[in-house]
Write an enzyme that holds these catalytic residues in place. Structure first.
Site, PDB file in Angstrom:
ATOM      1  N   HIS A 153       0.857  -1.187   0.000  1.00 38.64           N
ATOM      2  CA  HIS A 153       0.000   0.000   0.000  1.00 38.64           C
ATOM      3  C   HIS A 153       0.893   1.236   0.000  1.00 38.64           C
ATOM      4  CE1 HIS A 153      -2.963   2.964   1.278  1.00 38.64           C
ATOM      5  NE2 HIS A 153      -3.905   2.076   1.003  1.00 38.64           N
ATOM      6  N   CYS A 167      -3.749   2.784  -4.328  1.00 34.53           N
ATOM      7  CA  CYS A 167      -4.730   3.560  -3.564  1.00 34.53           C
ATOM      8  C   CYS A 167      -4.741   4.973  -4.134  1.00 34.53           C
ATOM      9  CB  CYS A 167      -4.371   3.576  -2.088  1.00 34.53           C
ATOM     10  SG  CYS A 167      -5.515   4.576  -1.102  1.00 34.53           S
ATOM     11  N   HIS A 180      -7.675   0.426  -4.336  1.00 38.30           N
ATOM     12  CA  HIS A 180      -8.624   1.179  -3.515  1.00 38.30           C
ATOM     13  C   HIS A 180      -8.876   2.468  -4.280  1.00 38.30           C
ATOM     14  CE1 HIS A 180      -6.405  -0.417   0.321  1.00 38.30           C
ATOM     15  NE2 HIS A 180      -7.103  -1.374  -0.266  1.00 38.30           N
ATOM     16  N   ASP A 217     -12.787   3.071  -1.455  1.00 40.46           N
ATOM     17  CA  ASP A 217     -11.979   3.200  -0.252  1.00 40.46           C
ATOM     18  C   ASP A 217     -12.543   4.300   0.622  1.00 40.46           C
ATOM     19  OD1 ASP A 217      -9.908   2.502   1.434  1.00 40.46           O
ATOM     20  OD2 ASP A 217      -8.498   3.903   0.530  1.00 40.46           O
ATOM     21  N   HIS A 218     -12.699   3.984   1.853  1.00 41.61           N
ATOM     22  CA  HIS A 218     -13.172   4.903   2.875  1.00 41.61           C
ATOM     23  C   HIS A 218     -14.570   5.410   2.538  1.00 41.61           C
ATOM     24  CE1 HIS A 218      -9.091   5.665   4.914  1.00 41.61           C
ATOM     25  NE2 HIS A 218      -9.027   4.542   4.208  1.00 41.61           N
ATOM     26  N   TYR A 277     -15.122   4.896   7.658  1.00 39.90           N
ATOM     27  CA  TYR A 277     -15.642   3.629   7.152  1.00 39.90           C
ATOM     28  C   TYR A 277     -17.170   3.599   7.113  1.00 39.90           C
ATOM     29  CZ  TYR A 277     -10.914   2.026   7.103  1.00 39.90           C
ATOM     30  OH  TYR A 277      -9.587   1.902   6.815  1.00 39.90           O
TER      31      TYR A 277
END
Length: 182
Positions: A31, A69, A96, A141-142, A155
């Site tokens: 990552h 990401c 992501h 992502d998120h 999240y």
């Protein structure tokens, strides 16, 4: 701890782990650093295309890759995310995808996935994955807390679900555009 020591330690680690990953058919994906600049005197190295090239050259096995990401790499306003996707697509087993809004060079917030909500062009990012023949895993992502949801910060389930449908919609639209062009 220096950047050179980090690279040396990373090479040692990869040379020990990647042969096992190959035997087990597991594609590893590091990552990117989040955020992609030094904090508390510690170097950050998975921050840009040049450093990704360096990382991948430490062990050239196709089982050594990156988790792309968009938020981590995209928080550096100088990174061209679609170009990074295209260059390293064959070494990205997992992605992501999220959007961010910049307020300055090193000041940003996570945003809703829609391109218009942030500074990343989500259509171009998804198109880069599509055109590169990407067949790995992609997830939003998120997520922000919306509609009164209470969850772990970053999240939010509802916002991530909206992100998943948005990314699927972009993929479908790109696929239809490509199919009509043939």
């Amino acid at each position: 701890f220096t950047t050179e020591q980090y690279w040396a330690n990373m090479k040692y680690f990869l040379d020990a782990v990647i042969p096992v990953a190959e035997r087990c058919d597991i594609h590893m994906g590091i990552h990117p650093d989040d955020p992609p600049w030094p904090l508390y005197g510690l170097p950050k190295v998975i921050t840009c295309a040049e450093n990704i090239r360096t990382f991948l050259s430490l062990n050239t096995s196709p089982y050594n890759g990156i988790t792309l990401c968009t938020g981590s790499l995209g928080s550096n306003i100088h990174n061209d995310i679609p170009a990074i996707v295209r260059e390293f697509a064959d070494r990205i087993p997992f992605a992501h995808i999220r959007n961010i809004k910049h307020h300055g060079e090193k000041d940003f917030d996570e945003a809703a996935h829609l391109s218009s909500c942030g500074d990343l062009d989500m259509f171009e990012i998804v198109r880069a994955f599509y055109e590169s023949g990407f067949d790995g895993y992609i997830r939003p992502d998120h997520g922000r807390m919306i509609w009164g949801e209470q969850a772990r910060p970053g999240y939010g389930l509802y916002d991530r679900a909206l992100g998943a449908t948005y990314l699927q919609g972009l993929w479908e639209a790109i696929d239809k555009i490509e199919q009509r062009g043939k």
